[in-house]
Design a protein around this motif. Structure first.
Motif: not given
Length: 342
Positions: A162-166, A214-217
């Motif tokens: 559940x991480x945000x991936x940049x 959702x997990x943000x991308x």
């Protein structure tokens, strides 16, 4: 006729396919001879060469990088630089004409040299796809494929935690790689140099995704700027042309996103992964066609021109047109993608 071939500037998948296409057509159809110029313009200035014949290009279309080597040398600097010295070097090694394969900097140098009387034909190369005179340049498709696969992989680990991936991709002045890879991978926000955004807007997109479970991308070009920044993020000094070395904007955004949303965020900079490896099928075909077309330009004496893809046809354009402006992401293309954000 003896033709010199050089690759200059940043490497990318497809360079070897251009070399192969040119050598095979030139030797088979026109009985031309070829000589490889090593390490870009440095080889022209210092007379660095290698044999280049049909045997040496066998199987090259699928090989990444460039067998000739490359550099970011300025051919007008140093004791052996400048049009007169370079022409003397070409005369000494028996080169009648040059095929220069490179991006904006390479073609700008080629223009100055042809204006001074040298016989040069250009082939466009840039993974950024930022040359305005051609619809596409080889290397771009491969870079997009690599970035898309990386984003797909990062999405699975992001969803698990559940991480945000940049994800940071290349693109100094234009955001074509970010736009195409981001759309292909279903990114929740795409940040490009042509469209500065506020941190509030980026956080709003990320929070909207998280609120849906959702997990943000987030996909960002290296040249992207927040609306509070005066210049792209750079902390790695200057390159050979005294331009700031970009990279690291993802490392700026990720902790700020985490601080404002409480969502654990991670930054990944793809960097030179996008330049490496084997070219895609599309890039192999386009690069081969450009190499073969360069031979036609040489035979027709169309000096001071670059090959350009217009639709599905390859045409000649002047160096002036080729380096006259950057092909930026138009606002309507960004707005088209932005419907999918958040």
């Amino acid at each position: 006729m003896r033709i010199g071939v050089l690759t200059s500037g940043g490497d990318c998948p497809g360079l070897n396919a251009v070399i192969r296409g040119a050598v095979l057509k030139g030797t088979k159809i026109h009985n031309q001879e070829f000589i490889g110029i090593r390490d870009g313009w440095k080889g022209v200035v210092d007379g660095l060469t290698m044999p280049l014949d049909r045997h040496s290009v066998r199987g090259l279309s699928k090989q990444g990088g460039t067998i000739l080597g490359t550099s970011r040398t300025n051919p007008f600097e140093g004791p052996h630089g400048g049009p007169e010295n370079i022409q003397a070097t070409l005369d000494r090694i028996g080169v009648d004409a040059l095929i220069a394969i490179g991006g904006e900097g390479t073609l700008a140098a080629a223009k100055r040299l042809t204006d001074a009387g040298l016989k040069i034909v250009g082939v466009p190369k840039t993974i950024d796809n930022d040359l305005d005179a051609t619809d596409y340049s080889f290397g771009f498709d491969t870079a997009v494929e690599i970035a898309t696969e990386a984003i797909d992989r990062l999405r699975t680990t992001g969803e698990s935690h559940k991480r945000c991936m940049v994800v940071e991709v290349m693109g100094r002045h234009v955001g074509w790689i970010a736009l195409h890879a981001g759309m292909a991978a279903g990114a929740h926000a795409i940040l490009v140099p042509e469209q500065p955004q506020s941190m509030d807007q980026i956080v709003a997109w990320v929070q909207s995704v998280a609120d849906r479970g959702r997990a943000p991308v987030v996909v960002v070009s290296e040249g992207f700027t927040l609306d509070t920044m005066e210049a792209p993020h750079s902390e790695k000094g200057l390159d050979a042309f005294n331009r700031p070395r970009l990279g690291g904007i993802a490392d700026v955004l990720a902790p700020e996103i985490e601080a404002r949303t409480g969502i654990e965020s991670r930054a990944t900079v793809l960097g030179h992964l996008q330049r490496g490896g084997v070219p895609s099928a599309y890039d192999r075909v386009l690069a081969t066609r450009l190499g073969m077309a360069a031979i036609d330009s040489v035979m027709n004496g169309e000096w001071g021109t670059m090959l350009a893809l217009r639709g599905t046809d390859i045409e000649n354009v002047s160096f002036s047109e080729a380096v006259g402006g950057l092909k930026t992401v138009p606002e309507h293309r960004y707005e088209e993608a932005a419907v999918l954000f958040g």
